[in-house]
Scaffold this motif. Structure first.
Motif, mmCIF file in Angstrom:
data_model
loop_
_atom_site.group_PDB
_atom_site.id
_atom_site.type_symbol
_atom_site.label_atom_id
_atom_site.label_comp_id
_atom_site.label_asym_id
_atom_site.label_seq_id
_atom_site.Cartn_x
_atom_site.Cartn_y
_atom_site.Cartn_z
ATOM 1 N N PHE A 50 0.892 -1.279 0.009
ATOM 2 C CA PHE A 50 -0.080 -0.121 -0.079
ATOM 3 C C PHE A 50 0.847 1.144 -0.022
ATOM 4 C CE2 PHE A 50 -3.287 -2.640 2.483
ATOM 5 C CZ PHE A 50 -3.805 -3.138 1.347
ATOM 6 N N TYR A 51 1.959 1.309 0.894
ATOM 7 C CA TYR A 51 2.840 2.476 0.948
ATOM 8 C C TYR A 51 3.291 2.492 -0.406
ATOM 9 C CZ TYR A 51 5.829 6.002 2.662
ATOM 10 O OH TYR A 51 6.615 7.177 2.855
ATOM 11 N N GLY A 52 4.030 1.453 -0.724
ATOM 12 C CA GLY A 52 4.752 1.438 -1.946
ATOM 13 C C GLY A 52 3.953 2.112 -3.204
ATOM 14 N N GLY A 53 2.796 1.596 -3.446
ATOM 15 C CA GLY A 53 1.972 2.052 -4.408
ATOM 16 C C GLY A 53 1.551 3.613 -4.336
ATOM 17 N N LEU A 54 1.511 4.087 -3.105
ATOM 18 C CA LEU A 54 1.433 5.495 -2.816
ATOM 19 C C LEU A 54 2.733 6.198 -3.222
ATOM 20 C CD1 LEU A 54 -0.073 8.099 -1.028
ATOM 21 C CD2 LEU A 54 1.563 7.453 0.567
ATOM 22 N N ARG A 55 3.862 5.735 -2.916
ATOM 23 C CA ARG A 55 5.322 6.467 -3.203
ATOM 24 C C ARG A 55 5.477 6.323 -4.662
ATOM 25 N NH1 ARG A 55 8.145 8.938 0.944
ATOM 26 N NH2 ARG A 55 9.230 9.676 -1.018
ATOM 27 N N LEU A 56 5.049 5.302 -5.390
ATOM 28 C CA LEU A 56 5.285 5.082 -6.691
ATOM 29 C C LEU A 56 4.728 5.849 -7.464
ATOM 30 C CD1 LEU A 56 6.841 3.089 -8.889
ATOM 31 C CD2 LEU A 56 4.641 1.788 -8.708
ATOM 32 N N THR A 57 3.315 5.916 -7.344
ATOM 33 C CA THR A 57 2.576 6.910 -8.104
ATOM 34 C C THR A 57 2.535 8.357 -7.890
ATOM 35 O OG1 THR A 57 0.645 6.259 -7.176
ATOM 36 C CG2 THR A 57 1.098 4.768 -8.822
#
Length: 151
Positions: free
Chosen positions: A66-73
């Motif tokens: 979840f946090y990786g998706g937030l930072r990635l996009t």
């Protein structure tokens, strides 16, 4: 507290980050949905396989996606899309099968995985990002001037 700011970043640093191109974000949303679904499937088995450490491992992977998706996009939707994939797979796994079996049985670790994973997804989806909306398309990816209400 300082280590947490280094890991997660400050609000001002997060708001100053540039958004990735729109095509990249659309592709990332698609991949993130399936990654969230895969983490959900694996976490459902891992949390029951090695109690109590399995649920901690499953929750760490869930929160990381979840946090990786937030930072990635760079958008709130980056955390919401894997949450949707995670939740969709869990709904299928909680349904009773014709044989009478459940993938997620009623138990403390299953409930903890469901509740804490959902909370992690909502927390990640509400962290500050550069865009007000989740799509990252406010003003066509360019900053808009803020009008002074007192002028």
């Amino acid at each position: 507290m300082k280590a947490l700011q280094v890991l997660l970043g400050t609000r001002s640093a997060r708001l100053a980050e540039a958004l990735p191109p729109r095509g990249f974000r659309v592709a990332a949303y698609t991949v993130l949905f399936f990654v969230g679904a895969a983490v959900s499937l694996c976490g459902a088995f891992v949390q029951a396989l090695w109690p109590p450490f399995g649920v901690l491992l499953a929750l760490a992977a869930t929160g990381g996606v979840f946090y990786g998706g937030l930072r990635l996009t760079g958008t709130k939707l980056g955390a919401g899309i894997p949450l949707a994939g995670w939740f969709a797979v869990l709904m299928v796994m909680m349904a009773p099968r014709p044989e009478g079996d459940f993938v997620l049985a009623a138990g403390l670790t299953s409930y903890l995985y469901l509740f804490a994973g959902a909370v992690a997804g909502v927390v990640c989806a509400t962290l500050p990002t550069r865009t007000a909306l989740g799509l990252g398309t406010v003003g066509g990816d360019r900053p808009r001037p803020v009008k002074d209400p007192h002028a």
